[in-house]
Design a protein around this motif. Structure first.
Motif, PDB file in Angstrom:
ATOM      1  N   UNK A  41      -5.117   4.712   1.531  1.00  0.00           N
ATOM      2  CA  UNK A  41      -4.045   4.484   0.890  1.00  0.00           C
ATOM      3  C   UNK A  41      -4.226   3.671  -0.235  1.00  0.00           C
ATOM      4  N   UNK A  42      -3.430   3.410  -1.205  1.00  0.00           N
ATOM      5  CA  UNK A  42      -3.508   2.895  -2.589  1.00  0.00           C
ATOM      6  C   UNK A  42      -2.706   1.880  -2.881  1.00  0.00           C
ATOM      7  N   UNK A  43      -3.217   0.955  -3.807  1.00  0.00           N
ATOM      8  CA  UNK A  43      -2.193   0.075  -4.455  1.00  0.00           C
ATOM      9  C   UNK A  43      -2.889  -0.214  -5.912  1.00  0.00           C
ATOM     10  N   UNK A  44      -2.079  -0.623  -6.560  1.00  0.00           N
ATOM     11  CA  UNK A  44      -2.244  -0.934  -8.039  1.00  0.00           C
ATOM     12  C   UNK A  44      -2.523  -2.566  -8.410  1.00  0.00           C
ATOM     13  N   UNK A  45      -3.300  -2.792  -9.346  1.00  0.00           N
ATOM     14  CA  UNK A  45      -3.476  -4.286  -9.649  1.00  0.00           C
ATOM     15  C   UNK A  45      -3.312  -4.383 -11.306  1.00  0.00           C
TER      16      UNK A  45
ATOM     17  N   UNK B   5       0.811  -1.206  -0.033  1.00  0.00           N
ATOM     18  CA  UNK B   5       0.040   0.032   0.127  1.00  0.00           C
ATOM     19  C   UNK B   5       0.859   1.194  -0.075  1.00  0.00           C
ATOM     20  N   UNK B   6       0.348   2.303  -0.679  1.00  0.00           N
ATOM     21  CA  UNK B   6       1.154   3.536  -0.843  1.00  0.00           C
ATOM     22  C   UNK B   6       0.461   4.724  -0.422  1.00  0.00           C
ATOM     23  N   UNK B   7       0.766   5.684   0.369  1.00  0.00           N
ATOM     24  CA  UNK B   7       0.186   6.834   0.832  1.00  0.00           C
ATOM     25  C   UNK B   7      -0.409   7.780  -0.338  1.00  0.00           C
ATOM     26  N   UNK B   8      -1.685   8.240  -0.186  1.00  0.00           N
ATOM     27  CA  UNK B   8      -2.284   9.104  -0.967  1.00  0.00           C
ATOM     28  C   UNK B   8      -1.794  10.656  -0.736  1.00  0.00           C
ATOM     29  N   UNK B   9      -1.657  11.443  -1.866  1.00  0.00           N
ATOM     30  CA  UNK B   9      -1.478  12.821  -1.956  1.00  0.00           C
ATOM     31  C   UNK B   9      -2.935  13.338  -1.604  1.00  0.00           C
ATOM     32  N   UNK B  10      -2.786  14.635  -0.991  1.00  0.00           N
ATOM     33  CA  UNK B  10      -3.944  15.358  -0.524  1.00  0.00           C
ATOM     34  C   UNK B  10      -4.945  15.303  -1.925  1.00  0.00           C
ATOM     35  N   UNK B  11      -4.496  15.945  -2.840  1.00  0.00           N
ATOM     36  CA  UNK B  11      -5.474  15.742  -4.160  1.00  0.00           C
ATOM     37  C   UNK B  11      -6.104  14.458  -4.278  1.00  0.00           C
ATOM     38  N   UNK B  12      -5.377  13.252  -4.305  1.00  0.00           N
ATOM     39  CA  UNK B  12      -5.848  12.107  -4.345  1.00  0.00           C
ATOM     40  C   UNK B  12      -7.051  11.600  -3.331  1.00  0.00           C
TER      41      UNK B  12
END
Length: 601
Positions: free
Chosen positions: A171-175, A143-150
């Motif tokens: 948070x985010x991750x990609x598949x 998982x990766x942190x999100x920036x404010x705009x995200x």
């Protein structure tokens, strides 16, 4: 919680408001604030069974690692589209074919729309939404942190408000998508409290079902063992030594198995049972407190209803008078404004009562859930006969308690009513500082008299006069305690012997203490709205007289001592399992006495 601004009286310079707000005395406002504080405290009890189990697991996470991990594992909140520059760093640069198709589509659409698979990165190059960079699996799965705009974009797309998005720590991750499908941007986050409680509740249910299965197996073994033992006795004459040994070995094996199962049940159930019993007691105390406050609010509401009716009747009578109504316009206007204020106060109390009822309903629901679960736990591993015996004992105890309360109520109804307006058996300013000083002086006078009499060589005369003098001093002290003012004791010396045994100084001191204790025993429970029977009152009185530190030089229980002793008694005898500490009870008593003196000044 009431706000001081809500109760502020408008100044003449302010323009009148359309809404008439409640206007309370300082005492009433303080009472409402206390109600809100209690409701705020009881909000901690609003969590249901799952919440209780989750807290237990949190408090003992080292012993419940797997359960804790399951409850707090992050979950997928949803999937959102790839559209920001923050996403392009995870995607491959598009090939010649993608760039060509994007160019053609833009021409066809007049420059409005290119390929749906294209995203422009910070350097202006086109990346392919279908292809992730050749990154390691561990990086892709992380998982990766999100920036404010995200965060803002993801919250909007998923229908979350910003506050919830921040609380859930997104948070985010990609598949990788399927062949020809876009890469997916997965938004992860913490579970909501409701989701955590649901998982904790499911874990608890699994533990209980597992324990019930173990308990059922154990009951079968116990019943089988009992049947085998009966047969061993019944057919003892038919069994040889080898058969007896074989049966004894089997019996020992079953007993060991039962013992192991019982230990397993204890290990599983005791950690669950203890916090539930604590919560059960807390809920019972909370419900009792809300019930008392609800009755108080109902009484206040009725008071306003009566005052409104009196004003309303007066306004109607004056308006119905042909002779004076035209001259009373100003007064009628004042009465109508006063009536409107009373209406606002009555409605505010009705609203507060409704809040209490909603909270009480929630607490009652939670307590019912806890009660059922504890009853379920109590049945595990017990035979039908044991459960029947326990139920019979429970019904017997409930019947005795009901009869006892009924007798107490009947006893209370036959007592002499308290003075109107005070709500107490004695005058309102009982045990003020002046009274304590007078009581101390009275006792000192009695002691001085004794010193003078001790100089008399006539023993019989000395004993008689000493007894009379002590009686006079004690009577004076007693009258002070019960607010029956009398003149200072006067002792008439008589030249006659007495056959009465002289009390020792300690006995007289104890008698004086007894009188002082009686007054406090009558006053303090009423300040706390406690309904006590004669046995309980006797216990309190004895506790007062015998408690360490009571014997002051004047043999009088002063206010500070009384509050301390009463607090000790309540905590040890009445509030054993309550959430109030001794210091809290002591503070409550002190505040009640101060308020009582102020109101009845």
């Amino acid at each position: 919680m009431p706000n001081q601004e809500d109760f502020k009286i408008d100044s003449p310079e302010q323009e009148p408001e359309l809404e008439i707000k409640p206007e309370y005395s300082e005492e009433t406002l303080n009472n409402l604030l206390q109600i809100d504080l209690m409701m705020e405290e009881d909000e901690k009890l609003l969590n249901g069974l799952g919440g209780v189990e989750r807290k237990r697991i949190e408090d003992n996470k080292e012993d419940n690692k797997e359960a804790y991990k399951e409850i707090y594992a992050r979950v997928e909140i949803g999937r959102v589209s790839l559209k920001g520059k923050q996403d392009t760093g995870m995607l491959e640069v598009g090939g010649m074919g993608l760039r060509a198709r994007n160019f053609i589509r833009k021409i066809v659409s007049g420059g409005k729309k290119g390929s749906e698979y294209v995203l422009k990165n910070e350097s202006g190059a086109l990346v392919d939404k279908r292809k992730l960079l050749g990154l390691s699996d561990s990086y892709i799965k992380a998982e990766h942190p999100l920036e404010n705009v995200e965060i803002a974009a993801a919250a909007e797309e998923l229908g979350l408000d910003i506050g919830e998005a921040l609380r859930r720590d997104l948070s985010k991750k990609y598949a990788k998508g399927e062949k020809g499908a876009k890469v997916e941007k997965i938004i992860m986050g913490q579970k909501t409290d409701q989701e955590k409680d649901k998982i904790a509740g499911d874990i608890l249910e699994g533990r209980l079902k597992d324990s019930e299965k173990t308990g059922a197996d154990m009951v079968k073994q116990r019943e089988g063992l009992a049947a085998m033992q009966r047969d061993m006795v019944k057919f003892e004459g038919d069994l040889d030594d080898n058969a007896k040994k074989k049966l004894d070995d089997e019996k020992e094996k079953i007993e060991t198995s039962i013992k192991d199962k019982q230990a397993e049940l204890n290990e599983k159930l005791e950690p669950i049972r203890t916090p539930m019993e604590k919560r059960q007691a807390e809920l019972a105390t909370g419900l009792e407190g809300l019930s008392v406050m609800s009755k108080d609010l109902t009484a206040e509401e009725e008071k306003y209803k009566n005052e409104i009716k009196i004003l309303d009747d007066k306004i109607k009578r004056i308006k119905g008078s042909e002779k004076i109504k035209d001259f009373m316009g100003e007064e009628i206007g004042k009465w109508e404004k006063e009536k409107a204020k009373l209406e606002a106060n009555k409605q505010a109390f009705a609203n507060k009562k409704k809040e209490l009822e909603i909270m009480a309903k929630a607490l009652k629901s939670n307590k019912d859930e806890i009660d059922k679960t504890l009853a379920r736990i109590n049945k595990i591993g017990k035979t039908k006969e044991e459960l029947k015996a326990e139920e019979a004992e429970k019904q017997r105890a409930e019947k005795e308690e009901k009869e006892k309360k009924q007798k107490e109520q009947e006893g209370e109804s036959t007592k002499e009513p308290a003075k109107a307006g005070s709500g107490l058996l004695y005058d309102a300013d009982l045990f003020n500082e002046k009274d304590e000083k007078e009581a101390e002086e009275a006792s000192k006078k009695g002691n001085d008299m004794r010193k003078n009499w001790e100089e008399d060589v006539d023993e019989e005369r000395k004993e008689a006069e000493a007894e009379d003098g002590e009686k006079a001093a004690l009577e004076y002290l007693k009258n002070i305690v019960f607010k029956k003012k009398t003149a200072a004791p006067k002792v008439k010396a008589e030249n006659k012997p007495s056959t009465t045994t002289v009390e020792t100084g300690q006995q007289k001191k104890e008698k004086t203490l007894s009188h002082s204790a009686e007054g406090w025993v009558a006053l303090l429970p009423q300040l706390l709205n406690l309904s006590l029977n004669d046995e309980q009152k006797g216990k309190i009185k004895n506790y007062f007289v015998n408690a360490k530190g009571v014997y002051a030089p004047a043999a009088v229980i002063n206010e500070k001592q009384a509050v301390s002793n009463m607090s000790n008694f309540l905590k040890s005898e009445i509030y054993k399992k309550g959430k109030k500490t001794k210091d809290q009870i002591e503070q409550e008593l002190t505040d009640k006495i101060k308020l009582h003196k102020k109101v009845n000044k």
